[in-house]
Design an enzyme around this catalytic site. Structure first.
Site, PDB file in Angstrom:
ATOM      1  N   ARG A   1     -11.544  -8.031  -6.863  1.00  0.00           N
ATOM      2  CA  ARG A   1     -10.080  -8.052  -6.821  1.00  0.00           C
ATOM      3  C   ARG A   1      -9.569  -9.265  -7.595  1.00  0.00           C
ATOM      4  O   ARG A   1     -10.347 -10.042  -8.136  1.00  0.00           O
ATOM      5  CB  ARG A   1      -9.578  -8.085  -5.370  1.00  0.00           C
ATOM      6  CG  ARG A   1      -9.868  -6.825  -4.582  1.00  0.00           C
ATOM      7  CD  ARG A   1      -9.203  -5.602  -5.170  1.00  0.00           C
ATOM      8  NE  ARG A   1      -9.236  -4.457  -4.265  1.00  0.00           N
ATOM      9  CZ  ARG A   1      -8.893  -3.226  -4.610  1.00  0.00           C
ATOM     10  NH1 ARG A   1      -8.492  -2.967  -5.851  1.00  0.00           N
ATOM     11  NH2 ARG A   1      -8.941  -2.239  -3.734  1.00  0.00           N
TER      12      ARG A   1
ATOM     13  N   TYR B   1       0.820  -1.212   0.000  1.00  0.00           N
ATOM     14  CA  TYR B   1       0.000   0.000   0.000  1.00  0.00           C
ATOM     15  C   TYR B   1       0.856   1.265   0.000  1.00  0.00           C
ATOM     16  O   TYR B   1       0.363   2.340  -0.335  1.00  0.00           O
ATOM     17  CB  TYR B   1      -0.929   0.048   1.219  1.00  0.00           C
ATOM     18  CG  TYR B   1      -1.881  -1.104   1.374  1.00  0.00           C
ATOM     19  CD1 TYR B   1      -2.132  -1.990   0.328  1.00  0.00           C
ATOM     20  CD2 TYR B   1      -2.539  -1.321   2.581  1.00  0.00           C
ATOM     21  CE1 TYR B   1      -3.008  -3.055   0.484  1.00  0.00           C
ATOM     22  CE2 TYR B   1      -3.419  -2.378   2.743  1.00  0.00           C
ATOM     23  CZ  TYR B   1      -3.643  -3.249   1.701  1.00  0.00           C
ATOM     24  OH  TYR B   1      -4.512  -4.299   1.871  1.00  0.00           O
TER      25      TYR B   1
ATOM     26  N   LEU C   1     -17.809  -4.235   1.002  1.00  0.00           N
ATOM     27  CA  LEU C   1     -18.832  -3.487   0.266  1.00  0.00           C
ATOM     28  C   LEU C   1     -18.707  -3.712  -1.234  1.00  0.00           C
ATOM     29  O   LEU C   1     -19.383  -3.049  -2.025  1.00  0.00           O
ATOM     30  CB  LEU C   1     -18.729  -1.990   0.579  1.00  0.00           C
ATOM     31  CG  LEU C   1     -18.617  -1.604   2.063  1.00  0.00           C
ATOM     32  CD1 LEU C   1     -18.543  -0.093   2.218  1.00  0.00           C
ATOM     33  CD2 LEU C   1     -19.774  -2.180   2.864  1.00  0.00           C
TER      34      LEU C   1
ATOM     35  N   VAL D   1     -12.417  -6.036   7.646  1.00  0.00           N
ATOM     36  CA  VAL D   1     -11.638  -4.812   7.452  1.00  0.00           C
ATOM     37  C   VAL D   1     -12.353  -3.991   6.391  1.00  0.00           C
ATOM     38  O   VAL D   1     -12.635  -4.493   5.295  1.00  0.00           O
ATOM     39  CB  VAL D   1     -10.199  -5.130   6.996  1.00  0.00           C
ATOM     40  CG1 VAL D   1      -9.486  -3.864   6.547  1.00  0.00           C
ATOM     41  CG2 VAL D   1      -9.428  -5.804   8.118  1.00  0.00           C
TER      42      VAL D   1
ATOM     43  N   ARG E   1     -12.446  -0.219   4.289  1.00  0.00           N
ATOM     44  CA  ARG E   1     -11.650   0.962   3.945  1.00  0.00           C
ATOM     45  C   ARG E   1     -12.548   2.178   3.753  1.00  0.00           C
ATOM     46  O   ARG E   1     -13.618   2.086   3.168  1.00  0.00           O
ATOM     47  CB  ARG E   1     -10.894   0.692   2.638  1.00  0.00           C
ATOM     48  CG  ARG E   1     -10.055   1.852   2.156  1.00  0.00           C
ATOM     49  CD  ARG E   1      -9.565   1.614   0.742  1.00  0.00           C
ATOM     50  NE  ARG E   1     -10.659   1.594  -0.218  1.00  0.00           N
ATOM     51  CZ  ARG E   1     -10.498   1.443  -1.523  1.00  0.00           C
ATOM     52  NH1 ARG E   1      -9.300   1.262  -2.026  1.00  0.00           N
ATOM     53  NH2 ARG E   1     -11.539   1.432  -2.336  1.00  0.00           N
ATOM     54  N   SER E   2     -12.075   3.313   4.230  1.00  0.00           N
ATOM     55  CA  SER E   2     -12.681   4.593   3.901  1.00  0.00           C
ATOM     56  C   SER E   2     -11.681   5.686   4.220  1.00  0.00           C
ATOM     57  O   SER E   2     -10.882   5.555   5.148  1.00  0.00           O
ATOM     58  CB  SER E   2     -13.976   4.838   4.678  1.00  0.00           C
ATOM     59  OG  SER E   2     -14.531   6.097   4.304  1.00  0.00           O
ATOM     60  N   ALA E   3     -11.745   6.775   3.458  1.00  0.00           N
ATOM     61  CA  ALA E   3     -10.884   7.928   3.722  1.00  0.00           C
ATOM     62  C   ALA E   3     -11.656   9.046   4.418  1.00  0.00           C
ATOM     63  O   ALA E   3     -11.060  10.036   4.832  1.00  0.00           O
ATOM     64  CB  ALA E   3     -10.290   8.449   2.414  1.00  0.00           C
TER      65      ALA E   3
ATOM     66  N   ARG F   1     -17.781   8.720   7.203  1.00  0.00           N
ATOM     67  CA  ARG F   1     -18.081   7.362   6.733  1.00  0.00           C
ATOM     68  C   ARG F   1     -17.453   6.320   7.662  1.00  0.00           C
ATOM     69  O   ARG F   1     -18.043   5.268   7.923  1.00  0.00           O
ATOM     70  CB  ARG F   1     -17.559   7.200   5.307  1.00  0.00           C
ATOM     71  CG  ARG F   1     -17.922   5.879   4.648  1.00  0.00           C
ATOM     72  CD  ARG F   1     -19.404   5.744   4.357  1.00  0.00           C
ATOM     73  NE  ARG F   1     -19.940   6.860   3.602  1.00  0.00           N
ATOM     74  CZ  ARG F   1     -19.793   7.029   2.283  1.00  0.00           C
ATOM     75  NH1 ARG F   1     -19.098   6.158   1.575  1.00  0.00           N
ATOM     76  NH2 ARG F   1     -20.346   8.062   1.679  1.00  0.00           N
TER      77      ARG F   1
END
Length: 282
Positions: free
Chosen positions: A273, A57, A197, A235, A237-239, A243
């Site tokens: 993915r 990452y 999601l 897990v 993810r969000s920035a 949210r």
């Protein structure tokens, strides 16, 4: 325990090595350094204690900076990072673990995962041997795998006699991974879901939105709750701080059996993915 948003702290699950891991955590894949620092800071503020990163990452150092600035005690945190495919191998995996610790500014990670089995490379068993060494030296509390099939896990166990604590896999209603979850459970391996999601593809799904309206929850909250009720760790993810707070506010309701079944029935094998059987890994 609740954070400022009212989101409850995630409960924990006991791994097969007796360490405990929160069932819900923040992922930072594909986030910039600035986004990573903001996201991790926001997550820690609302009570999230599991942060999931990876060498691939490129933001381990940003995760480390946010952790250092947070003031949260190290023993309260659960930090995961992952071994990149080019670093697979007995010695290189140990060197890579130490390098990740340097970037994170930590003495140990709570969980170190092989990011991809990368069958074309053919080194994941050697890498696992190195990770066993890293665990023995205290650089990783627990070790596990990501994107492994049942056959990959059985191969590791047969050749090393050491069972991974976790198998982190793509898992959402379009790819419910029933058989792999069962295989993981047979080996006492915790299934941890990523892309819960489906990279947003399910947020407008009529089944999901209909169920969400019944519970007065967001589609994302319903999807996360479905995953958690299957017994998986997750897990997400969000920035965006708002949210992140919403995603962690999923411990005050329970989906009925018919809604669990309806979501599971969306399974059509869609991956968002790469396919672990053919992907050479990152």
């Amino acid at each position: 325990m609740t954070g400022e948003s009212g989101a409850a702290a995630a409960p924990s699950i006991t791994l097969n090595d007796e360490h405990t891991m929160p069932v819900l955590g923040l992922g930072v894949a594909e986030l910039s350094d600035d986004e990573t620092e903001r996201a991790v800071s926001a997550a820690l503020e609302i009570g999230c204690r599991l942060i999931d990163t990876a060498y691939a990452y490129g933001n381990e150092a940003a995760v480390g900076r946010a952790i250092a600035a947070s003031g949260v005690a190290r023993e309260e945190l659960f930090v995961t990072t992952k071994l990149a495919t080019p670093d697979q191998g007995f010695t290189r995996s140990q060197e890579a673990c130490r390098a990740s610790l340097d970037r994170l500014g930590l003495d140990y990670v709570d969980l170190y995962l092989i990011h991809w089995p990368a069958p074309p490379v053919g080194k994941y068993v050697d890498a696992w041997g190195g990770m066993i060494q890293s665990r023995g030296e205290g650089h990783a509390r627990s070790i596990g795998v990501s994107n492994f099939t049942a056959e990959h896990i059985e191969n590791l166990i047969d050749l090393t006699f050491v069972t991974p604590a976790v198998n982190q896999i793509e898992l959402h209603p379009l790819l419910n991974q029933d058989e792999l979850r069962k295989a993981n459970a047979q080996h006492t391996v915790v299934t941890q879901s990523y892309c819960p999601l489906a990279l947003g593809r399910l947020l407008d799904n009529p089944t999901v939105t209909s169920i969400a309206s019944e519970y007065v929850k967001t589609p994302a909250q319903v999807l996360l709750r479905w995953n958690l009720q299957l017994g998986n760790a997750v897990v997400v993810r969000s920035a965006r701080p708002e949210r992140i707070a919403s995603n962690f506010d999923v411990f005050d309701f329970e989906l009925a059996a018919e809604h669990m079944d309806a979501l599971g029935g969306l399974n059509d094998g869609t991956r968002v993915r790469e396919d672990p059987l053919t992907y050479a890994g990152t």
